[in-house]
Design an enzyme around this catalytic site. Structure first.
Site, mmCIF file in Angstrom:
data_model
loop_
_atom_site.group_PDB
_atom_site.id
_atom_site.type_symbol
_atom_site.label_atom_id
_atom_site.label_comp_id
_atom_site.label_asym_id
_atom_site.label_seq_id
_atom_site.Cartn_x
_atom_site.Cartn_y
_atom_site.Cartn_z
ATOM 1 C CG PHE A 40 -14.235 67.032 66.704
ATOM 2 C CD1 PHE A 40 -14.158 65.740 66.360
ATOM 3 C CD2 PHE A 40 -13.437 68.218 66.553
ATOM 4 C CE1 PHE A 40 -12.966 65.695 65.601
ATOM 5 C CE2 PHE A 40 -12.398 67.771 65.460
ATOM 6 C CZ PHE A 40 -12.297 66.587 65.353
ATOM 7 C CB SER A 86 -10.159 57.162 62.604
ATOM 8 O OG SER A 86 -9.402 58.460 63.376
ATOM 9 C CG LEU A 87 -12.624 52.598 64.801
ATOM 10 C CD1 LEU A 87 -12.979 52.254 66.349
ATOM 11 C CD2 LEU A 87 -12.621 51.355 64.166
ATOM 12 C CD GLU A 117 -13.248 44.446 70.204
ATOM 13 O OE1 GLU A 117 -12.630 45.420 70.913
ATOM 14 O OE2 GLU A 117 -13.157 43.973 69.434
ATOM 15 C CE LYS A 119 -14.580 54.754 69.298
ATOM 16 N NZ LYS A 119 -13.793 55.844 70.120
ATOM 17 C CG ASP A 121 -13.867 58.666 76.224
ATOM 18 O OD1 ASP A 121 -13.058 58.568 75.417
ATOM 19 O OD2 ASP A 121 -14.601 59.382 76.608
ATOM 20 C CE1 TYR A 226 -8.008 48.472 69.681
ATOM 21 C CE2 TYR A 226 -8.418 49.297 71.902
ATOM 22 C CZ TYR A 226 -8.004 49.553 70.593
ATOM 23 O OH TYR A 226 -7.346 50.706 70.158
ATOM 24 C CE LYS A 313 -17.133 57.995 68.674
ATOM 25 N NZ LYS A 313 -16.833 59.343 68.604
ATOM 26 C CB CYS A 407 -29.722 83.564 104.974
ATOM 27 S SG CYS A 407 -30.807 82.249 104.832
ATOM 28 C CB CYS A 410 -34.125 83.285 107.741
ATOM 29 S SG CYS A 410 -32.021 83.247 108.170
ATOM 30 C CB CYS A 425 -27.869 80.615 106.801
ATOM 31 S SG CYS A 425 -29.051 81.268 108.284
HETATM 32 P P1 AMP Z 1 -11.986 57.484 66.766
HETATM 33 O O1 AMP Z 1 -10.877 58.117 67.599
HETATM 34 O O2 AMP Z 1 -13.355 57.915 67.310
HETATM 35 O O3 AMP Z 1 -11.888 57.480 65.454
HETATM 36 O O4 AMP Z 1 -12.160 55.856 67.339
HETATM 37 C C1 AMP Z 1 -10.859 54.962 67.252
HETATM 38 C C2 AMP Z 1 -10.377 54.809 68.614
HETATM 39 O O5 AMP Z 1 -11.207 54.180 69.391
HETATM 40 C C3 AMP Z 1 -9.046 54.117 68.593
HETATM 41 O O6 AMP Z 1 -7.918 54.794 68.038
HETATM 42 C C4 AMP Z 1 -9.114 53.512 69.814
HETATM 43 O O7 AMP Z 1 -8.255 54.444 70.803
HETATM 44 C C5 AMP Z 1 -10.430 53.511 70.233
HETATM 45 N N1 AMP Z 1 -10.997 52.549 70.595
HETATM 46 C C6 AMP Z 1 -11.450 52.101 72.138
HETATM 47 N N2 AMP Z 1 -11.944 50.798 72.172
HETATM 48 C C7 AMP Z 1 -11.868 50.173 71.023
HETATM 49 C C8 AMP Z 1 -11.814 49.123 70.583
HETATM 50 N N3 AMP Z 1 -12.500 47.921 71.166
HETATM 51 N N4 AMP Z 1 -11.587 48.648 69.161
HETATM 52 C C9 AMP Z 1 -10.845 49.627 68.413
HETATM 53 N N5 AMP Z 1 -10.612 50.746 68.868
HETATM 54 C C10 AMP Z 1 -11.152 51.094 70.248
HETATM 55 ZN ZN ZN Z 2 -31.151 81.493 106.706
#
Ligand code: AMP
Ligand code: ZN
Length: 667
Positions: A40, A86-87, A117, A119, A121, A226, A313, A407, A410, A425
Site C-alpha cells: 500500500f 497522517s505522517l 519515538e 511508531k 502499530d 505521545y 518505516k 505416510c 514409510c 503416521c
Molecule cells: P500513518 O497512518 O502511517 O500516516 O502514520 C500516522 C499514524 O502513526 C498516527 O495516526 C498514529 O496512529 C501512528 N503513530 C504511532 N506511533 C506514533 C507516534 N509516536 N507519534 C505519532 N504518531 C504515531
Molecule cells: Zn511413517
C-alpha cells in the site's frame, strides 16, 4: 525513472487513486486489508511522485490530499478540535536526510533538535481531560471526525481516569494489544472455534470497536501517549517537556530519545530495526519529531501531514506471494505437518520460500489452496506464516489440499485421532519419526551434541547402529569409522561430544526426552517442581495439573509418555548410560538467591534471555517478566525499556549487566 508523458501519467494517476481508495477503505474502514502495508505504501509513494511530476493533475479528492477513510456509524461521532493528520514516510537514510534538508531550509538556519519515538502499530486515539477526569476518548476516523469510544477506552488499565491536573487538555496516543496478550487472545479464540486475528493491530481495532465494553475489557488493551494537543493553562517549550509533564500526571508515555542531528536519528533507527522483536508490542517504524514547539509552528503542515515530523518505516514483514505447492514433513511424534512452498519473497531482510501451515484444520479454516495468492508474514525468528488468502485473485485453477492417507516416508497408514488436529503416521518405528526425535534430542537447547547432525543420524539408522537416542550412548568409535565422511578424527569427536552431553543438566534432559507438548518452558516448570524423572513418572495427571502452569493436555501427555513400554525401556538405558535423571544438588545455591525476583530489560551483551533465566533459577531466584513492588532486582542491558522507569518509581534495586554478572558468578 524517465518522466511519463502527460496522457500516460493522467491514466496512471487515476488508476492508482482508485486502487488506493479501495485499499484505504479495506484497511481503515473495514480493518481487513487485502494487501500488505508495504505494498500500500508503495502505491501511495508512486502516486505522490507522479503528482509531484505533474502538479497540475493534483485534485482535491486525491488520496494524497486528504487524511484517512470514512466513519462507521455504530458509535457517536466526535468532531476533532484539530485535524488528526497522517505522517510522511521515510524508507531509508536518504529519505531521512532529504527530510532534514527540507527542515533546515524552512527554518532558515535556526537551531533545532529531534526527538525519536516508537511508531506503535496500533490505533491512534485522542483523549480529553477536564477537571481532573477522563472525559472523552475518540478514534481518528477520517481525521476530522472520529468515533466516541470513551467507554471502551475506560477499560484500558494504563489510562488514568483521574489526574491531578484540573485544566482542560487534549492528548493523543496509540491504542494497541501487547504481543503476549494477542497470543493469549488467539489461543482462546481457537479453543472457542472462533477465527483468530491476523495480527495485534487488527485485534486491537476489533476490540476498540466493540459496542459492548465488557468484551473490550477482557481484551486488555494498552495505550501509550505521545502528544499533547492543547492545554488551557500551560505553555510548553519542547516536546521533551511535554513528555515529562505527562509522565508526572501518571500517563504511560511513549518511549523516546532525543537526537542532536539527523545522523544521530539514523543510528537510532538502525538500532531499533534490530531490536524491535524484543518489545512486547509491535512497532512498524519510528517517528521523528522536532523537539521545539515554536519551531513546529513555524514549519506548519501540508493538508496531509506535518512538516515537522516524519515516520521512518522498517522493511516489510508482510507481503503477498503465491503458493506453488504444499509439502508434507514428518515430526518426531509422527505428526504430518503441511508446509507451503512459496514463490520466494523478500521479507524483513531475508528470502522466504516456505511457510508453516500447521495442520489440516488450519488449511481448511483459511481455505488455502495450491496456486493461491496469500499474505505471508515473518517476524524475527518466528517461522514464516500464511496470514490469509487473497480470494479476489483466484482464477479457478487453484487446487484444494488433501492429507495423504499413507505416510510419505514409510507408507504406513495415516490416522487422525478423534478430537485431534494432527494426522499421524501409525508406525512407531517409522524412520522419519525416529530421525526427528533423535535430532530433537541432540539439538542445542536439549543435549547439545555437536557433530551429530541429520546426515549422520540417517546413516546410523540405516546401518542399524542405533534405534533411538539412548543408543547413542552405546556407540563405539569402531562403529563410526567406516561410515561416510567419518575419519579417525571426526569419529573420535563425535564420541567425545556424546560423552560430554552426560553433564547436561536435568532440565535439558527433561526437554530432550521429546515428550509431546513439553517444550523448554514446561520442562523448566517440571524441573522446578520435581527432583527426578522417577518422581515425575510416579505423578498422576491430577498431581501434575495442580502445578499452576501445567494444563490437562501437558499432564496427559506426560502420563502417556511414561506408560509406554518403549519409553520406559529408553529411560532405563539412559540411566545405565549415566545421564542425569535427577536434579543437581542445588541446596547451597537455593540459599543464595532464596526466591528473590529478577526482571530483565534492554539487550544484554553476555547472555541470552534464556541463559539469564537459567542462571537465576539455578541459584534459587526467580525470573519474572514485569516489574512490581515485589520485584527485588531489575537488571538493565543496553537501551532499557519502560520497566526501567517503573522500577525507579517503585524504588526497585537496579543492577547493571556487569553487576549482575558479578553477583551471579561470585556465589
Ligand atoms: P500513518 O497512518 O502511517 O500516516 O502514520 C500516522 C499514524 O502513526 C498516527 O495516526 C498514529 O496512529 C501512528 N503513530 C504511532 N506511533 C506514533 C507516534 N509516536 N507519534 C505519532 N504518531 C504515531
Ligand atoms: Zn511413517
Amino acid at each position: 525513472m524517465a518522466k511519463l508523458n502527460r496522457e500516460k501519467a493522467e491514466k496512471k494517476i487515476k488508476a492508482l487513486r482508485e486502487k488506493i481508495r479501495e485499499h484505504e477503505y479495506k484497511y481503515f474502514v473495514l480493518d481487513d486489508p487485502s494487501i500488505s502495508d508495504a505494498e500500500f505504501d508503495q502505491m501511495m509513494q508512486k502516486l505522490i511522485k507522479l503528482e509531484a511530476d505533474f502538479p497540475e493533475l493534483i485534485t482535491e479528492d486525491s488520496p494524497t490530499q486528504r487524511v484517512g477513510g470514512e466513519v462507521l456509524d455504530e458509535f457517536k461521532k466526535v468532531e476533532h478540535s484539530a485535524t488528526m493528520l497522517s505522517l510522511d514516510n521515510a524508507f531509508d537514510k536518504r529519505d531521512l536526510r532529504d527530510f532534514d534538508n527540507r527542515v533546515q531550509k524552512n527554518l532558515n538556519g535556526e537551531d533545532y533538535q529531534y526527538v525519536v519515538e516508537h511508531k506503535i502499530d496500533g490505533l491512534s486515539a485522542v483523549m480529553r481531560y477536564n477537571n481532573g477526569s477522563f472525559e472523552l476518548g475518540a478514534t481518528r476516523g477520517n481525521g476530522e471526525v472520529g468515533e466516541d469510544i470513551t467507554k471502551n477506552m475506560k477499560t484500558i488499565r494504563s489510562l488514568p481516569l483521574k489526574i491531578e491536573e484540573k485544566a482542560e487538555m487534549e492528548l493523543r496516543g496509540e491504542i494497541y494489544l501487547a504481543k503476549s496478550e494477542f497470543q493469549r487472545l488467539n489461543e482462546e479464540r481457537l479453543e472457542n472455534d472462533e477465527s483468530p486475528f491476523a495480527n495485534p493491530r487488527n485485534a486491537a481495532a476489533g476490540s476498540v470497536r466493540q459496542l459492548d465494553s465488557k468484551i473490550a475489557a477482557q481484551r486488555s488493551l494498552s495505550i501509550l501517549i505521545y502528544d499533547l494537543i492543547s492545554h488551557s493553562e500551560r505553555e510548553f517549550e519542547t516536546h521533551l517537556e511535554v513528555f515529562s509533564y505527562l509522565r508526572e500526571q501518571g500517563f504511560k508515555v511513549n518511549w523516546h530519545q532525543s537526537a542532536a542531528d539527523i545522523e544521530a536519528v539514523i543510528e537510532i533507527c538502525e538500532k531499533w530495526q534490530e531490536e524491535r522483536e524484543g518489545l512486547d508490542f509491535e512497532i512498524d517504524g519510528l517517528v521523528i519529531k522536532i523537539n521545539n514547539l515554536a519551531l513546529r509552528e513555524k514549519l506548519g503542515s501540508t493538508a496531509r501531514s506535518p512538516r515537522w515530523a516524519i515516520a521512518y518505516k522498517f522493511p516489510a514483514q508482510q507481503k503477498t506471494t503465491k503458493i506453488k505447492d504444499i509439502e508434507i514433513s514428518l515430526g518426531r511424534t509422527g505428526a504430518l505437518t503441511p508446509t507451503a512452498i512459496l514463490e520466494p519473497v523478500e521479507l524483513a531482510g531475508s528470502t522466504v520460500s516456505r511457510a508453516t501451515l500447521h495442520n489440516e484444520d488450519e488449511i481448511k479454516r483459511k481455505d488455502i489452496r495450491v496456486g493461491d495468492t496469500v499474505l505471508v508474514q515473518k517476524a524475527g525468528d518466528i517461522i514464516p506464516e500464511v496470514i490469509k488468502v487473497i480470494k479476489e485473485d483466484r482464477d479457478g485453477s487453484e487446487k484444494e489440499f488433501k492429507m495423504p492417507e499413507n505416510c510419505p516416508v514409510c507408507g504406513s497408514e495415516v490416522i487422525r485421532p478423534e478430537g485431534e488436529a494432527v494426522s499421524r503416521c501409525t508406525n512407531i518405528s517409522c524412520p522419519a519419526q525416529r530421525k526427528e526425535s533423535i535430532l530433537h534430542f541432540v539439538s542445542r537447547d536439549a543435549m547439545n551434541i555437536d557433530g551429530v547432525g541429520p546426515a549422520l543420524i540417517e546413516q546410523l539408522l540405516n546401518n542399524n547402529l542405533i534405534e533411538d537416542y539412548a543408543d547413542l550412548y552405546f556407540l563405539k568409535q569402531s562403529h563410526l569409522k567406516d561410515l561416510e565422511r567419518m575419519g579417525e578424527k571426526s569419529s573420535q569427536n563425535v564420541i567425545e561430544a556424546i560423552e560430554a552431553s552426560k553433564e547436561r543438566e536435568f532440565l535439558r534432559v527433561l526437554y530432550a526426552l521429546g515428550i509431546r507438548h513439553v517444550g523448554i518452558g514446561a520442562a523448566r516448570i517440571l524441573a522446578k517442581n520435581f527432583d527426578s524423572i522417577e518422581q515425575i513418572k510416579e505423578a498422576t495427571a491430577e498431581e501434575l495439573e495442580d502445578i499452576d502452569e501445567i494444563g490437562p493436555v501437558i499432564a496427559e501427555s506426560i502420563v502417556g509418555f511414561f506408560q509406554e513400554r518403549h519409553n520406559r525401556d529408553l529411560l532405563s538405558r539412559l540411566k545405565q548410560a549415566g545421564i542425569r535423571l535427577e536434579k543437581e544438588n542445588t541446596a547451597e545455591n537455593e540459599k543464595f538467591l532464596n526466591g528473590q525476583k529478577f526482571v530483565f530489560t534492554g539487550s544484554l551483551n553476555n547472555y541470552t534471555r534464556s541463559e539469564v533465566k537459567d542462571l537465576v533459577e539455578k541459584a534459587g531466584g526467580r525470573a519474572v517478566s514485569s516489574v512490581s513492588s515485589k520485584t527485588d532486582y531489575l537488571v538493565i542491558g543496553d537501551n532499557p525499556g519502560s520497566k526501567y522507569d517503573k522500577a525507579k518509581q517503585l524504588g526497585v534495586e537496579i543492577l547493571s549487566e556487569a553487576e549482575f554478572k558479578e553477583m551471579i558468578e561470585k556465589k
